[in-house]
Design a protein around this motif. Structure first.
Motif, PDB file in Angstrom:
ATOM      1  N   LEU A   1     -17.575  10.925   4.695  1.00 31.11           N
ATOM      2  CA  LEU A   1     -16.128  10.583   4.337  1.00 31.11           C
ATOM      3  C   LEU A   1     -15.631  11.455   3.354  1.00 31.11           C
ATOM      4  CD1 LEU A   1     -13.689   9.324   5.305  1.00 31.11           C
ATOM      5  CD2 LEU A   1     -14.118   7.254   3.761  1.00 31.11           C
ATOM      6  N   VAL A   2     -16.056  11.386   2.281  1.00 31.24           N
ATOM      7  CA  VAL A   2     -16.024  12.330   1.059  1.00 31.24           C
ATOM      8  C   VAL A   2     -15.712  13.905   1.365  1.00 31.24           C
ATOM      9  CG1 VAL A   2     -16.274  13.276  -1.129  1.00 31.24           C
ATOM     10  CG2 VAL A   2     -16.303  10.861  -0.684  1.00 31.24           C
ATOM     11  N   ALA A   3     -16.774  14.235   1.974  1.00 35.88           N
ATOM     12  CA  ALA A   3     -16.912  15.630   2.607  1.00 35.88           C
ATOM     13  C   ALA A   3     -15.635  16.096   3.535  1.00 35.88           C
ATOM     14  CB  ALA A   3     -18.288  16.093   3.106  1.00 35.88           C
ATOM     15  N   ALA A   4     -15.440  15.139   4.665  1.00 35.43           N
ATOM     16  CA  ALA A   4     -14.394  15.279   5.595  1.00 35.43           C
ATOM     17  C   ALA A   4     -13.044  15.525   4.908  1.00 35.43           C
ATOM     18  CB  ALA A   4     -14.565  14.391   6.548  1.00 35.43           C
ATOM     19  N   ILE A   5     -12.917  14.480   3.678  1.00 35.24           N
ATOM     20  CA  ILE A   5     -11.556  14.866   3.187  1.00 35.24           C
ATOM     21  C   ILE A   5     -11.102  15.785   2.379  1.00 35.24           C
ATOM     22  CG2 ILE A   5     -10.138  13.498   1.189  1.00 35.24           C
ATOM     23  CD1 ILE A   5     -11.359  10.740   2.397  1.00 35.24           C
ATOM     24  N   SER A   6     -12.519  16.193   1.557  1.00 32.29           N
ATOM     25  CA  SER A   6     -12.402  17.546   0.766  1.00 32.29           C
ATOM     26  C   SER A   6     -12.018  18.544   1.841  1.00 32.29           C
ATOM     27  CB  SER A   6     -13.730  17.718   0.055  1.00 32.29           C
ATOM     28  OG  SER A   6     -13.975  16.627  -0.814  1.00 32.29           O
ATOM     29  N   THR A   7     -12.637  18.690   3.145  1.00 35.12           N
ATOM     30  CA  THR A   7     -12.383  19.687   4.154  1.00 35.12           C
ATOM     31  C   THR A   7     -11.087  19.672   4.493  1.00 35.12           C
ATOM     32  OG1 THR A   7     -14.914  19.902   4.839  1.00 35.12           O
ATOM     33  CG2 THR A   7     -13.199  20.844   6.131  1.00 35.12           C
ATOM     34  N   ALA A   8     -10.381  18.565   4.790  1.00 30.71           N
ATOM     35  CA  ALA A   8      -9.126  18.572   5.203  1.00 30.71           C
ATOM     36  C   ALA A   8      -8.185  19.022   3.924  1.00 30.71           C
ATOM     37  CB  ALA A   8      -8.846  16.922   5.720  1.00 30.71           C
ATOM     38  N   VAL A   9      -8.428  18.642   2.834  1.00 33.52           N
ATOM     39  CA  VAL A   9      -7.577  18.993   1.669  1.00 33.52           C
ATOM     40  C   VAL A   9      -7.378  20.459   1.582  1.00 33.52           C
ATOM     41  CG1 VAL A   9      -7.213  18.968  -0.769  1.00 33.52           C
ATOM     42  CG2 VAL A   9      -7.770  17.022   0.282  1.00 33.52           C
ATOM     43  N   SER A  10      -8.568  21.243   1.661  1.00 35.94           N
ATOM     44  CA  SER A  10      -8.769  22.772   1.496  1.00 35.94           C
ATOM     45  C   SER A  10      -7.978  23.275   2.747  1.00 35.94           C
ATOM     46  CB  SER A  10     -10.167  22.944   1.493  1.00 35.94           C
ATOM     47  OG  SER A  10     -10.818  22.494   0.341  1.00 35.94           O
ATOM     48  N   CYS A  11      -8.081  23.046   4.065  1.00 39.95           N
ATOM     49  CA  CYS A  11      -7.447  23.560   5.176  1.00 39.95           C
ATOM     50  C   CYS A  11      -6.028  23.292   4.979  1.00 39.95           C
ATOM     51  CB  CYS A  11      -8.208  23.038   6.335  1.00 39.95           C
ATOM     52  SG  CYS A  11      -9.936  23.496   6.495  1.00 39.95           S
ATOM     53  N   ALA A  12      -5.689  21.946   4.728  1.00 39.87           N
ATOM     54  CA  ALA A  12      -4.311  21.654   4.392  1.00 39.87           C
ATOM     55  C   ALA A  12      -3.516  22.436   3.474  1.00 39.87           C
ATOM     56  CB  ALA A  12      -4.069  20.233   4.392  1.00 39.87           C
ATOM     57  N   LEU A  13      -4.275  22.792   2.660  1.00 40.62           N
ATOM     58  CA  LEU A  13      -3.558  23.863   1.313  1.00 40.62           C
ATOM     59  C   LEU A  13      -3.512  25.352   2.161  1.00 40.62           C
ATOM     60  CD1 LEU A  13      -2.617  24.614  -1.306  1.00 40.62           C
ATOM     61  CD2 LEU A  13      -5.172  24.986  -1.900  1.00 40.62           C
ATOM     62  N   GLY A  14      -4.420  25.460   2.804  1.00 39.09           N
ATOM     63  CA  GLY A  14      -3.984  26.927   3.710  1.00 39.09           C
ATOM     64  C   GLY A  14      -3.010  26.941   4.458  1.00 39.09           C
ATOM     65  N   SER A  15      -2.945  25.689   5.402  1.00 40.54           N
ATOM     66  CA  SER A  15      -1.872  25.475   6.422  1.00 40.54           C
ATOM     67  C   SER A  15      -0.528  25.558   5.542  1.00 40.54           C
ATOM     68  CB  SER A  15      -2.123  24.477   7.136  1.00 40.54           C
ATOM     69  OG  SER A  15      -3.395  24.402   8.127  1.00 40.54           O
ATOM     70  N   ALA A  16      -0.355  24.868   4.527  1.00 46.32           N
ATOM     71  CA  ALA A  16       0.902  24.822   3.694  1.00 46.32           C
ATOM     72  C   ALA A  16       1.322  26.452   3.318  1.00 46.32           C
ATOM     73  CB  ALA A  16       0.766  24.015   2.580  1.00 46.32           C
ATOM     74  N   LEU A  17       0.179  27.283   2.932  1.00 47.40           N
ATOM     75  CA  LEU A  17       0.439  28.616   2.310  1.00 47.40           C
ATOM     76  C   LEU A  17       1.000  29.417   3.571  1.00 47.40           C
ATOM     77  CD1 LEU A  17      -2.540  29.014  -0.354  1.00 47.40           C
ATOM     78  CD2 LEU A  17      -0.117  28.765  -0.663  1.00 47.40           C
ATOM     79  N   ALA A  18       0.262  29.264   4.839  1.00 46.88           N
ATOM     80  CA  ALA A  18       0.505  29.886   6.008  1.00 46.88           C
ATOM     81  C   ALA A  18       1.857  29.653   6.321  1.00 46.88           C
ATOM     82  CB  ALA A  18      -0.175  29.610   7.003  1.00 46.88           C
ATOM     83  N   LEU A  19       2.626  28.328   6.379  1.00 46.43           N
ATOM     84  CA  LEU A  19       3.883  28.224   6.558  1.00 46.43           C
ATOM     85  C   LEU A  19       4.873  28.731   5.628  1.00 46.43           C
ATOM     86  CD1 LEU A  19       5.752  26.487   8.416  1.00 46.43           C
ATOM     87  CD2 LEU A  19       5.308  24.399   6.878  1.00 46.43           C
ATOM     88  N   ALA A  20       4.587  28.608   4.261  1.00 47.10           N
ATOM     89  CA  ALA A  20       5.448  29.274   3.476  1.00 47.10           C
ATOM     90  C   ALA A  20       5.481  30.759   3.622  1.00 47.10           C
ATOM     91  CB  ALA A  20       4.936  29.020   1.775  1.00 47.10           C
ATOM     92  N   ALA A  21       4.397  31.131   3.594  1.00 51.87           N
ATOM     93  CA  ALA A  21       4.573  32.663   4.227  1.00 51.87           C
ATOM     94  C   ALA A  21       5.082  33.179   5.155  1.00 51.87           C
ATOM     95  CB  ALA A  21       3.029  33.244   3.785  1.00 51.87           C
ATOM     96  N   PHE A  22       5.057  32.491   6.273  1.00 56.47           N
ATOM     97  CA  PHE A  22       5.565  32.614   7.685  1.00 56.47           C
ATOM     98  C   PHE A  22       7.153  32.573   7.441  1.00 56.47           C
ATOM     99  CE2 PHE A  22       6.879  31.699  11.807  1.00 56.47           C
ATOM    100  CZ  PHE A  22       6.453  32.410  12.743  1.00 56.47           C
ATOM    101  N   LEU A  23       7.484  31.528   6.833  1.00 49.69           N
ATOM    102  CA  LEU A  23       8.990  31.418   6.650  1.00 49.69           C
ATOM    103  C   LEU A  23       9.667  32.269   5.841  1.00 49.69           C
ATOM    104  CD1 LEU A  23       9.188  27.285   6.340  1.00 49.69           C
ATOM    105  CD2 LEU A  23       9.626  28.822   8.475  1.00 49.69           C
ATOM    106  N   HIS A  24       8.956  32.730   4.698  1.00 50.44           N
ATOM    107  CA  HIS A  24       9.443  33.752   3.930  1.00 50.44           C
ATOM    108  C   HIS A  24       9.614  35.173   4.421  1.00 50.44           C
ATOM    109  CE1 HIS A  24      10.125  35.988   0.306  1.00 50.44           C
ATOM    110  NE2 HIS A  24       9.093  36.659   0.324  1.00 50.44           N
ATOM    111  N   LEU A  25       8.369  35.510   5.494  1.00 53.24           N
ATOM    112  CA  LEU A  25       8.591  36.718   6.274  1.00 53.24           C
ATOM    113  C   LEU A  25       9.974  36.705   6.951  1.00 53.24           C
ATOM    114  CD1 LEU A  25       4.917  37.529   6.652  1.00 53.24           C
ATOM    115  CD2 LEU A  25       6.681  38.651   4.833  1.00 53.24           C
TER     116      LEU A  25
END
Length: 357
Positions: free
Chosen positions: A92-116
Motif C-alpha cells: 500500500l505504501v509503494a502504491a501511494i508513493s507511486t501515485a503521488v509521483s505520477c500525480a505530480l507529473g500530471s499536475a505539471l503536464a496540465l500547468a505546462a499545457f495551459l501555459h502554452l
C-alpha cells in the motif's frame, strides 16, 4: 502520511528515480492532453490517436513499477514489522508513493499545457504553442482531468499487483506465450499493412510478446554463459542471470521492442509512408518511450544489484578477488547484449518485410 514521510526522508538517488517517474508521467499526460485538444478540432481519427498515446502510458507504468521495486520504502527495517507494517501495508505504501509521483507529473503536464495555450498568463513562443494545441477551442475540464488520472491510477494499480505477496513464477514460464504473441503481432502487421488500427495492434502484440519472453531469454543467457566447463566468473555470471531473470526480463524485452521499432522506422521512411500517428509530437513520444524503457532496465539492474549484495559480501569474506566479480558483471552484460541486439534486428527485419510488402 507514512508514505509521504518515507518519501521525504529518502536518499537523493531514490528521490531522483521518483523524479524520473514524475517527468515520464508529465510527458505522457501532456501527450494525452494534446490528443484531447486535437480531437476537439478534428474528431476524425481521434480514437486511433488516443490508442497510440497509450503506448507511452504503458512505458511510463513499467518505469513506475521498476522504480517502486527498488524503493527502500517497500523493504523497511524488520522493526517496522512489529509496528504493524507488514507485506500488505508495504504494498500500500509503494502504491501511494507511486501515485503521488505520477500525480505530480500530471499536475505539471496540465500547468505546462495551459501555459502554452495561453490560458494562464500570456502566449509564450509568439503563440506557436497555442496554434499547435488548438487554443481557439475550449478544453473540457472533466475530460482533461480524466485523462490525467489515467497515469497515477494505472501506475499505482500495476505497482500493487506486481508487489503483492505471491509465489515466484519460473522464469521460462512466459517464453512460449511471448513467442506466440510476437508471431501473432508480426502476422497482424503483415495483414494490416501500414495504416489503421491493425498496425497498432500488431506492434502492441509484438511488444507484449517480447516483454513476456524477456525473463525466459535472460534465463537462457545465464544457461549459455555457464555451459561447457565454466570457471568461477562464468558460474557467477550465469547463476546471477538465472536468479535475476524475472527482474531484468520484462525491462529487457521492452527495450528490445523499442530497438526493433527504431530499426523499422527507416524502412517506413524509405517506402514513403513514415508513420506520424501523433502528428508533430510523434518524435517526442517515441523518445519518451525509449527513455522509459532504458530507465526501466537500468532501474531493474539496480534492483538486481541490491539483491546480490549479500552474496558479494560473502564472497569478499571468503577472499574472492574483486576482479572475479567485475569479470562476472562484464559477462552478464555481454551475454544480454549478444542476445538482445540480434533479436531486435531480426524482429525489425520481419516487421519491415511485413510493412513494405
Amino acid at each position: 502520511m507514512l508514505a509521504l514521510r518515507l518519501a521525504r526522508g529518502s536518499r537523493p538517488l531514490v528521490q531522483l528515480r521518483r523524479l524520473l517517474v514524475a517527468a515520464a508521467s508529465a510527458g505522457t499526460g501532456f501527450l494525452l492532453l494534446y490528443v484531447l485538444a486535437g480531437a476537439l478540432d478534428r474528431p476524425a481519427g481521434s480514437f486511433l490517436r488516443l490508442l497510440w498515446a497509450l503506448v507511452p502510458l504503458a512505458a511510463t507504468v513499467q518505469l513506475a513499477v521498476a522504480v517502486a521495486r527498488t524503493d527502500p520504502a517497500t523493504r523497511p527495517p524488520e522493526g517496522l514489522d512489529a509496528a504493524g507494517l507488514g507485506p500488505v501495508r508495504r504494498v500500500l505504501v509503494a502504491a501511494i508513493s507511486t501515485a503521488v509521483s505520477c500525480a505530480l507529473g500530471s499536475a505539471l503536464a496540465l500547468a505546462a499545457f495551459l501555459h502554452l495555450r495561453g490560458d494562464l498568463a500570456g502566449l509564450p513562443f509568439d503563440g506557436a504553442g497555442a496554434r499547435l494545441l488548438h487554443a481557439d477551442r475550449p478544453l473540457p475540464v472533466a475530460a482533461a482531468l480524466t485523462l490525467l488520472a489515467l497515469v497515477p491510477l494505472a501506475a499505482s494499480a500495476a505497482t500493487a499487483l506486481c508487489l503483492r505477496p505471491h509465489a515466484p513464477l519460473a522464469p521460462q514460464t512466459g517464453l512460449p506465450w511471448g513467442i506466440t504473441l510476437t508471431a501473432c503481432g508480426l502476422a497482424t502487421q503483415a495483414f494490416a499493412g501500414r495504416g489503421g488500427a491493425g498496425m497498432l495492434v500488431g506492434w502492441s502484440l509484438t511488444a507484449v510478446g517480447l516483454v513476456l519472453a524477456g525473463p525466459g531469454l535472460a534465463y537462457a543467457c545465464g544457461t549459455l554463459v555457464q555451459a561447457v566447463r565454466p570457471g568461477a566468473p562464468r558460474l557467477l555470471a550465469g547463476r546471477g542471470l538465472q536468479e535475476q531473470a524475472s527482474r531484468l526480463g520484462p525491462a529487457l524485452g521492452m527495450l528490445c521492442a523499442v530497438g526493433a521499432g527504431a530499426l523499422t522506422a527507416p524502412a517506413l521512411r524509405d517506402g514513403g509512408g513514415l508513420l506520424v500517428p501523433l502528428g508533430p509530437l510523434t518524435g517526442p513520444a517515441a523518445a519518451l518511450v525509449a527513455l522509459c524503457a532504458t530507465a526501466s532496465l537500468l532501474t531493474s539492474s539496480v534492483e538486481a544489484r541490491q539483491s546480490r549484495a549479500p552474496g558479494r559480501e560473502a564472497l569478499r569474506d571468503l577472499g574472492a578477488p574483486a576482479k572475479v566479480l567485475r569479470t562476472a558483471a562484464s559477462l552478464r552484460a555481454t551475454a544480454l547484449i549478444a542476445v538482445c541486439v540480434p533479436l531486435s534486428w531480426g524482429v525489425a527485419q520481419l516487421t519491415s518485410m511485413a510493412l513494405t510488402r
